[in-house]
Scaffold this motif. Structure first.
Motif, PDB file in Angstrom:
ATOM      1  N   ARG A 172       0.838  -1.207   0.000  1.00 40.29           N
ATOM      2  CA  ARG A 172       0.000   0.000   0.000  1.00 40.29           C
ATOM      3  C   ARG A 172       0.867   1.249   0.000  1.00 40.29           C
ATOM      4  NH1 ARG A 172      -2.726  -3.799   2.897  1.00 40.29           N
ATOM      5  NH2 ARG A 172      -4.968  -4.038   2.502  1.00 40.29           N
ATOM      6  N   GLY A 173       0.483   2.216  -0.863  1.00 40.11           N
ATOM      7  CA  GLY A 173       1.174   3.496  -0.931  1.00 40.11           C
ATOM      8  C   GLY A 173       2.440   3.491  -1.747  1.00 40.11           C
ATOM      9  N   LYS A 174       2.821   2.328  -2.312  1.00 41.49           N
ATOM     10  CA  LYS A 174       4.049   2.256  -3.110  1.00 41.49           C
ATOM     11  C   LYS A 174       3.701   2.433  -4.575  1.00 41.49           C
ATOM     12  CE  LYS A 174       7.939  -0.750  -4.239  1.00 41.49           C
ATOM     13  NZ  LYS A 174       8.568  -2.088  -4.024  1.00 41.49           N
ATOM     14  N   THR A 175       4.507   3.231  -5.273  1.00 35.22           N
ATOM     15  CA  THR A 175       4.288   3.470  -6.697  1.00 35.22           C
ATOM     16  C   THR A 175       4.788   2.271  -7.495  1.00 35.22           C
ATOM     17  OG1 THR A 175       4.539   5.840  -6.393  1.00 35.22           O
ATOM     18  CG2 THR A 175       4.781   4.989  -8.644  1.00 35.22           C
ATOM     19  N   ILE A 176       3.919   1.762  -8.393  1.00 35.55           N
ATOM     20  CA  ILE A 176       4.297   0.617  -9.231  1.00 35.55           C
ATOM     21  C   ILE A 176       3.999   0.934 -10.675  1.00 35.55           C
ATOM     22  CG2 ILE A 176       3.865  -1.041  -7.369  1.00 35.55           C
ATOM     23  CD1 ILE A 176       1.244  -1.750  -8.808  1.00 35.55           C
ATOM     24  N   SER A 177       4.644   0.195 -11.582  1.00 35.94           N
ATOM     25  CA  SER A 177       4.445   0.379 -13.021  1.00 35.94           C
ATOM     26  C   SER A 177       3.400  -0.596 -13.528  1.00 35.94           C
ATOM     27  CB  SER A 177       5.769   0.177 -13.754  1.00 35.94           C
ATOM     28  OG  SER A 177       6.197  -1.169 -13.609  1.00 35.94           O
ATOM     29  N   ALA A 178       3.009  -0.431 -14.810  1.00 35.66           N
ATOM     30  CA  ALA A 178       2.052  -1.362 -15.424  1.00 35.66           C
ATOM     31  C   ALA A 178       2.645  -2.761 -15.504  1.00 35.66           C
ATOM     32  CB  ALA A 178       1.659  -0.860 -16.812  1.00 35.66           C
ATOM     33  N   GLY A 179       3.955  -2.867 -15.717  1.00 34.40           N
ATOM     34  CA  GLY A 179       4.599  -4.176 -15.761  1.00 34.40           C
ATOM     35  C   GLY A 179       4.530  -4.877 -14.421  1.00 34.40           C
ATOM     36  N   GLU A 180       4.722  -4.120 -13.334  1.00 29.84           N
ATOM     37  CA  GLU A 180       4.635  -4.704 -12.003  1.00 29.84           C
ATOM     38  C   GLU A 180       3.201  -5.123 -11.690  1.00 29.84           C
ATOM     39  OE1 GLU A 180       8.092  -2.647  -9.353  1.00 29.84           O
ATOM     40  OE2 GLU A 180       6.546  -1.301 -10.124  1.00 29.84           O
ATOM     41  N   LEU A 181       2.245  -4.345 -12.246  1.00 34.93           N
ATOM     42  CA  LEU A 181       0.846  -4.727 -12.063  1.00 34.93           C
ATOM     43  C   LEU A 181       0.549  -6.051 -12.772  1.00 34.93           C
ATOM     44  CD1 LEU A 181      -1.775  -3.714 -10.758  1.00 34.93           C
ATOM     45  CD2 LEU A 181      -2.346  -2.668 -12.954  1.00 34.93           C
ATOM     46  N   ASN A 182       1.124  -6.233 -13.956  1.00 35.24           N
ATOM     47  CA  ASN A 182       0.970  -7.502 -14.671  1.00 35.24           C
ATOM     48  C   ASN A 182       1.645  -8.656 -13.912  1.00 35.24           C
ATOM     49  OD1 ASN A 182       0.203  -8.976 -17.241  1.00 35.24           O
ATOM     50  ND2 ASN A 182       2.418  -9.371 -17.163  1.00 35.24           N
ATOM     51  N   ASP A 183       2.801  -8.361 -13.278  1.00 33.84           N
ATOM     52  CA  ASP A 183       3.464  -9.381 -12.459  1.00 33.84           C
ATOM     53  C   ASP A 183       2.578  -9.811 -11.301  1.00 33.84           C
ATOM     54  OD1 ASP A 183       5.638  -9.239 -14.115  1.00 33.84           O
ATOM     55  OD2 ASP A 183       6.805  -7.908 -12.802  1.00 33.84           O
ATOM     56  N   ALA A 184       1.852  -8.862 -10.725  1.00 38.67           N
ATOM     57  CA  ALA A 184       0.946  -9.202  -9.621  1.00 38.67           C
ATOM     58  C   ALA A 184      -0.136 -10.167 -10.086  1.00 38.67           C
ATOM     59  CB  ALA A 184       0.324  -7.923  -9.058  1.00 38.67           C
TER      60      ALA A 184
END
Length: 771
Positions: free
Chosen positions: A43-55
């Motif tokens: 929570r509160g950490k900035t992530i990229s679209a690639g990291e979102l896909n990794d999730a």
């Protein structure tokens, strides 16, 4: 399954996300926090679209969900999942050859477990492989699910077993010394034939082919072909695709023999001469690794006897291609100073530890010998008590100590045998046997055998302790009774017996058995038969007992493996009756058998000699049951008791009684050969020829006073004939058939030298079977 990401336009700049919360939807069994932890997003950490896909990939990789949807909604990440159902029940459909309980042990999926399609497919492949191991390579297994309430499914494996695909032909390429037929006899894989109902080794099994390759290597190597190799094993469908052809491409190489055999010592203070004298290998003998191994074992035992510890024997082999010999130098070296710290045994829930420890010739605290540990492992496996036995050595509390770990898996050791038999002499019969080879986990054998035929029956209880008092001393005890009412005699017999024995090895090739036996024998009159005067007088004596002590010495050259194509057996034994009881005599028997395989081991030649002598020591007279009566196992071509002395006294009508009286001495020589008939090996039918020469004579200490003093129409001549004996000879033809029911043997014989009063038996058939 989808990944949905809402992206706000921001020109050419990549979209970044920051979430203050994660909301999970669609889950029923799995907690929100668990699913959120799978995403790996803080929570509160900035992530990229690639990291979102990794999730998304991490949540899917958990294997718990059929579908996953991830959608950013402002500062909230919404994770929508569809959970895999729970397995309610597992069933199998279409299986007949393999039962449900056996299939259940092969799969990983279980009830109340989350259903996983990948695991279900893997289980289906495992089941298909199990059918392939039985030769049903066309078997297919398809996993299906039936949806139930509350997100549950029934997992069903739909099985199409298919037909068994046979091995139609096994052939070889590259063999010059041994024929295809001879090599097929070595292999486990067999060609299909009309007996396939009883023959399960004619199906194609990959593991069996690998085993066959090793068996072929051992076969050639034991016969001196050290360069032998299996180049390939090719399996092809027949044109109709309903069977296989198996072709083994091999290279035999040349046969090597032992050349110079020598011994040298690199062990300080040890003279090699004594160890050289212990060798049994002779130059010129066909090379086999078994002889080398046996020689090393013999030398190591000599070292222990001399108190030389940690000796290792290293065989150094020098090849001489010119004369095709292998020179072997046994080098005595000093091995590492390592001791056996302890022996740990695990997995034996019934079998006592001492039963396993008895197979070790090494005790805790003794010098460590890897060769002896391997030999102990083989002895443990040979017990037959365990389905699996692993013996390994590992470092102990110090580098100079090793711990021997023995891990075993027990298997049933009791058996119930139902069998049948037939012979011309005794007719049809059944055999019932109950045995426990590991009684109470003590390594003892306890058995009960009941067998009956039309003319013979027996009831026997047997007990064996293979390690009496913890030593390599076998104790056997048999007690029981037997009855005979053979059509070849005019009387019945009843025998009670009690017989303990001790057996131990004297050397690698010899053993000695010491025994005691109490016997009670009774000859009984038969209502439908009239006995001659001699037999009648013996029947009138009623039951008489004999208390005997004796020994048997056995020498067997096959035990050292000097020549796998030849063997020699010598057996000599004596029993003395006179330790109480009614009888007093000395009975001696000797047997010698030599066998040799020739013509590339296709033909087996066998010669045997057997003899016996009865010396009566008592004041009374012997009976027919005390003397020797030759059966067809000893002298073929005649009925049991068909040769030897006979009572030819006339009855009231002037006809002779014709009773076999047995003899005090006998000698029989048998010569035979068996050979292939050119039929497929899998049929198991071979031919044979034989020549038997024998004699049975001697009637000293026999009550013949009741016999008529003269016989014959002229009124002259003794009524007891054959007392002095005469040699008989028989030639014959045999057919030996290893059927699915058991070994079947047909003997057709013709007596070429005999006496007029002998009783011939031109045909003999025997069958032994277990189901």
């Amino acid at each position: 399954m989808a990944l949905s990401v809402a992206v706000a336009p921001s020109g050419a700049q990549a979209q970044d996300y920051r979430f203050n919360s994660i909301r999970v939807e669609g889950n029923q069994r799995i907690e929100d926090a668990t699913i959120a932890s799978y995403t790996g997003i803080a929570r509160g950490k900035t992530i990229s679209a690639g990291e979102l896909n990794d999730a998304y990939q991490k949540v899917m990789a958990s294997g718990l969900f059929e579908s996953v949807d991830i959608e950013p909604r402002g500062g909230t990440l919404v994770v929508t999942v569809t959970e895999y159902p729970t397995i309610n029940a597992i069933s199998f459909e279409g299986n007949r050859r393999i039962k449900d309980d056996a299939l259940e042990k092969l799969i990983e999926s279980t009830p109340r477990q989350v259903f996983n399609p990948a695991k279900a497919q893997s289980d289906a492949d495992t089941l298909a492989k199990a059918y392939s191991q039985q030769g049903r390579v066309a078997a297919t297994v398809v996993p299906r699910i039936i949806r139930r309430s509350e997100n549950r499914v029934d997992l069903v494996f739909e099985i199409s077993e298919g037909d068994t695909i046979e091995v139609e032909r096994v052939s070889f390429v590259g063999n010059r010394v041994y024929s295809d037929r001879r090599l097929r006899r070595v292999m486990e894989t067999k060609q299909a034939n009309f007996l396939r109902t009883f023959l399960r080794s004619d199906t194609l099994i990959e593991d069996r082919i690998e085993f066959d390759k090793q068996v072929l290597r051992d076969f050639y190597l034991s016969r001196g072909y050290v360069d032998f190799r299996v180049n390939s094993s090719n399996v092809e469908f027949t044109r109709e695709r309903d069977a296989f052809y198996l072709v083994m491409d091999i290279t035999e190489g040349q046969q090597f023999r032992f050349g110079e055999i020598s011994t040298s010592s690199e062990y300080p203070g040890v003279d090699a001469a004594a160890y050289q004298d212990a060798l049994k290998i002779k130059p010129g003998v066909v090379y086999t690794p078994t002889l080398v191994e046996n020689s090393i074992t013999r030398m190591e035992r000599l070292a222990i006897k001399q108190g030389v510890d940690f000796m290792r024997i290293e065989p150094r082999i020098t090849r001489n291609d010119r004369d095709q010999t292998l020179n072997v130098e046994f080098v005595l070296t000093k091995g590492p100073r390592v001791f056996v710290e302890r022996i740990d045994i695990e997995g034996n829930t019934t079998t006592l530890d001492r039963v396993v420890r008895q197979q070790f010739r090494t005790a805790e605290g003794d010098p460590f010998n890897p060769r002896e540990i391997r030999a102990s492992a083989e002895r443990i496996r040979a017990l037959g008590y365990f389905s699996n036995a692993d013996v390994n050595a590992r470092e102990g509390s110090s580098p100079e100590q090793v711990i021997v770990d023995v891990n075993v898996e027990e298997q049933p050791t009791g058996s119930f045998n139902l069998g049948g038999s037939y012979s011309v002499n005794n007719g049809f019969g059944v055999a019932l046997g109950l045995s426990e080879n590991n009684f109470l986990g003590r390594g003892q054998r306890l058995s009960f055998t009941f067998s009956t035929a039309e003319d013979a029956e027996a009831y026997v209880i047997g007990f064996t302790e293979p390690f009496l008092m913890g030593r390599q001393l076998r104790f056997d005890l048999d007690l029981g009774m037997s009855n005979t009412n053979s059509s070849y005699s005019t009387y019945d017999t009843e025998r009670l017996f009690f017989s303990p024995a001790l057996t131990f090895n004297l050397s690698e090739q010899t053993r000695l058995s010491l025994r005691y036996s109490w016997q009670g024998n009774e000859m009984k009159s038969r209502d439908t038969a009239i006995e001659g005067p001699v037999i009648a007088s013996e029947i009138a004596r009623g039951r008489e007992s004999a208390s005997l002590a004796g020994f048997t010495y056995t020498f067997d050259s096959r035990l050292n493996g000097l020549d796998p194509t030849a063997g020699f057996l010598l057996e000599f034994g004596t029993d003395y009756a006179g330790l109480g009881g009614d009888s007093n005599y000395l009975r001696t028997k000797a047997k010698a058998i030599a066998q040799k395989k020739i013509l590339n081991e296709e033909v087996t030649l066998r010669a045997s000699f057997e003899a016996g002598a009865l010396t009566w020591l008592g004041d009374d007279t012997s009976r027919t049951v005390d003397r020797f009566l030759l059966s067809s196992d000893i002298m073929r071509g005649f009925e049991p008791g068909g040769i030897g002395p006979r009572d030819m006294s006339p009855d009231t009508s002037g006809n002779a009684y014709d009773d076999a009286l047995g003899g005090n001495f006998y000698a029989v020589a048998r010569f035979e050969a068996d050979f292939p008939l050119g039929l497929p090996e899998e049929i198991g039918l071979r031919g044979g020829v034989f020549l038997d020469v024998g004699n049975l004579w001697g009637l000293s200490n026999v009550d013949t006073s009741a016999a008529a003093s003269t016989c014959g129409t002229s009124g002259t001549g003794s009524c007891i004939v054959g007392e002095d004996g005469s040699w008989r000879s028989v030639i014959g033809l045999s057919f030996l058939w290893n059927t699915g029911f058991g070994p079947l043997r047909f003997n057709f014989s013709k007596a070429i030298v005999k006496e007029d009063y002998d009783k011939e038996q031109a045909f003999d058939l025997t069958l032994q079977a277990k189901f």
